[in-house]
Design an enzyme around this catalytic site. Structure first.
Site, short mmCIF file in Angstrom:
data_model
loop_
_atom_site.label_atom_id
_atom_site.label_comp_id
_atom_site.label_asym_id
_atom_site.label_seq_id
_atom_site.Cartn_x
_atom_site.Cartn_y
_atom_site.Cartn_z
N GLU A 163 0.79 -1.24 0.00
CA GLU A 163 0.00 0.00 0.00
C GLU A 163 0.82 1.28 0.00
O GLU A 163 0.55 2.20 0.77
CB GLU A 163 -0.97 -0.02 1.19
N ASN A 205 2.00 -5.14 -3.20
CA ASN A 205 0.60 -5.43 -2.90
C ASN A 205 -0.17 -4.14 -2.61
O ASN A 205 0.33 -3.28 -1.89
CB ASN A 205 0.55 -6.35 -1.66
N HIS A 241 -10.58 -5.86 -2.19
CA HIS A 241 -11.65 -5.66 -1.21
C HIS A 241 -12.78 -4.96 -1.98
O HIS A 241 -12.72 -3.76 -2.21
CB HIS A 241 -11.15 -4.79 -0.05
N GLU A 268 -6.37 -10.47 -1.18
CA GLU A 268 -7.17 -10.23 0.03
C GLU A 268 -8.65 -10.16 -0.31
O GLU A 268 -9.39 -9.31 0.21
CB GLU A 268 -6.72 -8.92 0.71
N ASP A 270 -12.41 -10.07 -0.64
CA ASP A 270 -13.70 -10.15 0.06
C ASP A 270 -14.67 -9.22 -0.66
O ASP A 270 -14.26 -8.27 -1.32
CB ASP A 270 -13.60 -9.88 1.58
O1 9MR Z 1 -7.47 -7.85 8.61
C1 9MR Z 1 -6.47 -7.06 9.23
C2 9MR Z 1 -7.01 -6.53 10.56
O2 9MR Z 1 -7.17 -7.60 11.47
C3 9MR Z 1 -6.09 -5.49 11.12
O3 9MR Z 1 -6.67 -4.91 12.28
C4 9MR Z 1 -5.79 -4.43 10.10
C5 9MR Z 1 -4.82 -3.41 10.64
O4 9MR Z 1 -4.63 -2.36 9.76
O5 9MR Z 1 -5.25 -5.03 8.94
C6 9MR Z 1 -6.14 -5.91 8.32
O6 9MR Z 1 -5.59 -6.42 7.14
C7 9MR Z 1 -5.28 -5.47 6.13
C8 9MR Z 1 -4.10 -5.99 5.36
O7 9MR Z 1 -3.05 -6.27 6.23
C9 9MR Z 1 -3.65 -5.02 4.28
N1 9MR Z 1 -4.75 -4.65 3.42
C10 9MR Z 1 -5.96 -4.23 4.08
C11 9MR Z 1 -6.41 -5.27 5.11
C12 9MR Z 1 -7.72 -4.86 5.73
O8 9MR Z 1 -7.61 -3.69 6.44
#
Ligand code: 9MR
Length: 461
Positions: A163, A205, A241, A268, A270
């Site tokens: 990101e 990513n 997402h 990722e 969903d």
């Molecule tokens: O699913 C993850 C969540 O449990 C965490 O609290 C969060 C913290 O920022 O990150 C989420 O996963 C993220 C991923 O690492 C990167 N892309 C976005 C995902 C959803 O926020």
């Protein structure tokens, strides 16, 4: 977020070798669909792909959860356990307990493990948040080196950087303390990861990259630059997402990255639960299946109750672990097959130095041929051009296409272009000019309007 529906057509234009007049058929190996598999991982494996889930170490004691995990998935990603704050909570003190639990869960189940994520502006430990400049750069590169070394040889693919591009129209980098250490922080991270674990695939990513847009094009340009300069990048992750729809150029976007010579992965996935959740899941899966270098799909959690998107029920299993309609849609799309993932071969990046000698004679016609595959939508297209040498090796090539009036080439990859409209010629770049007898290489371009409808010509030297 979701563009209006668009029209798409796919055509294959073939140019025969001038002398022989032979027609070259674009060939892709298509996975056998004779026997439909009954789990996501097994059905993906039929075409050489994986189907994975993000998992949490804290849930591995839940038998319902691990039952689905071991039955359905052949890849895992730690949802949080390998991030910077989890693995280096204080500077120089590394903790791998939970990351190792995810790793061992995956390996003991015969699954691929995606490492996520070595560097990210989010979930930086607080000690790193307060650093800047060379202190932060050194700490970040040390983090990459230490973590990639700890997991050396065990990770299928690392999200090396997560990101780093900004949302909105600019296509540029996101501001962060990492970015402020210098624009080369991303390539420095990839080089460090490659040194630490040369066999892991190294990915960039990001999210909101699910179609051709300013952000994905910014990333695309970075990947193209990395490939041209030999920065070790192997793959691009598209988080996906999604809301209630999918951009109409989702597949074309994956394909244009694949055409740069990197794998692409849905990392990722969903999808908000609306009336068309199942159909969006099916569309994403079919898009990946249609792109030979789309090596796998990961959903971001197992049951709806495991999702970070509380209340949106965006996953394939309900809170009790029952299969949803979206599950069936994905399974059917996997079982429908698609081009088999090509085996990993050769160097991860093209050579950085140009050939010692270039072509000495002007290219001549007839010694090579070109076939063009178009992915078109309403108002634009991407073209993938396969250049094939005849019975003699080629040491430099040029392909000429005629574009319909009103259209223009907006960018090209793995070739240089001269002209943007009308008659446009694409010539090899330093690393793909030499083609052995009977061998081939690919380049691509993107354009507005309609793609070429007439036969292109190929000249070789
Ligand atoms: O699913 C993850 C969540 O449990 C965490 O609290 C969060 C913290 O920022 O990150 C989420 O996963 C993220 C991923 O690492 C990167 N892309 C976005 C995902 C959803 O926020």
């Amino acid at each position: 977020m979701n563009p209006p529906s668009i029209f798409r057509r796919r055509r294959v234009l073939l140019l025969s070798a001038a002398a022989a007049g032979a027609v070259l058929a674009a060939s892709v190996a298509v996975a056998s669909t004779a026997e439909a598999a009954s789990t996501l991982g097994a059905s993906a494996a039929q075409s050489g792909r994986y189907f994975g889930a993000a998992i949490a170490a804290g849930k591995l004691g839940d038998a319902n959860y691990t039952g689905i995990l071991t039955r359905e998935f052949n890849a895992v990603t730690p949802e949080n356990e390998m991030k910077w704050d989890a693995t280096e909570p204080s500077q120089g003190r590394f903790t791998y307990t939970n990351g190792d639990r995810i790793l061992n869960q995956g390996l003991s189940n015969g699954s691929k493990v995606r490492g996520h994520a070595l560097l990210w502006h989010n979930q930086e430990p607080s000690w790193a948040q307060s650093l800047s400049g060379s202190a932060l750069r050194n700490a970040a590169i040390n983090h990459v080196t230490q973590v990639a070394t700890h997991y050396k040889g065990k990770i299928y693919a690392w999200d090396v950087v997560n990101e780093a591009f900004a949302d909105g129209g600019g296509g540029g980098r996101r501001d962060s303390n990492l970015q402020r250490t210098g624009n080369d922080w991303i390539e420095a991270a990839f080089r460090a990861a490659h040194t630490a674990d040369p066999n892991a695939k190294l990915c960039y990513n990001d999210y909101n990259t699910d179609g051709v847009n300013a952000k994905s094009t910014g990333i695309y340009n970075m990947v193209r630059d990395f490939k041209s300069r030999g920065v070790p990048i192997d793959c691009v992750g598209f988080q996906s997402h999604l809301g209630t729809g999918i951009p109409g150029d989702y597949q074309a976007n994956l394909q244009r990255f694949a055409d740069l010579g990197v794998d692409v992965q849905i990392t990722e996935l969903d999808v908000a639960q609306g009336g068309n959740q199942a159909s969006v899941y099916g569309s994403v899966t079919r898009a990946c299946m249609a792109v030979a270098r789309c090596t796998g799909i990961t959903v971001w959690g197992i049951r709806d109750s495991d999702s970070w998107r509380t209340g949106e029920n965006p996953l394939l299993f309900d809170n009790s672990g029952n299969k949803k309609a979206a599950y069936t849609s994905v399974l059917n799309a996997l079982n429908a097959g698609g081009p088999t993932v090509p085996p990993t071969s050769g160097p991860t990046s093209p050579p950085t130095s140009p050939p010692t000698s270039g072509p000495t004679t002007p290219p001549s016609a007839g010694a090579c041929s070109a076939s063009v595959t178009l992915n078109s939508w309403n108002g634009g297209y991407t073209a993938t051009v396969k250049v094939t040498a005849g019975s003699a090796a080629v040491n430099g090539w040029a392909v000429t296409v005629n574009l319909p009036s009103g259209g223009a080439v907006t960018n090209a990859w793995n070739a240089t272009s001269s002209g943007t409209s009308g008659t446009v010629t694409f010539a090899n770049v330093s690393y793909n000019g030499q083609i052995p007898a009977g061998g081939s290489t690919e380049f691509g371009f993107q354009g507005t309007g309609s793609g070429p409808s007439a036969t292109p010509t190929c000249r070789a030297s």
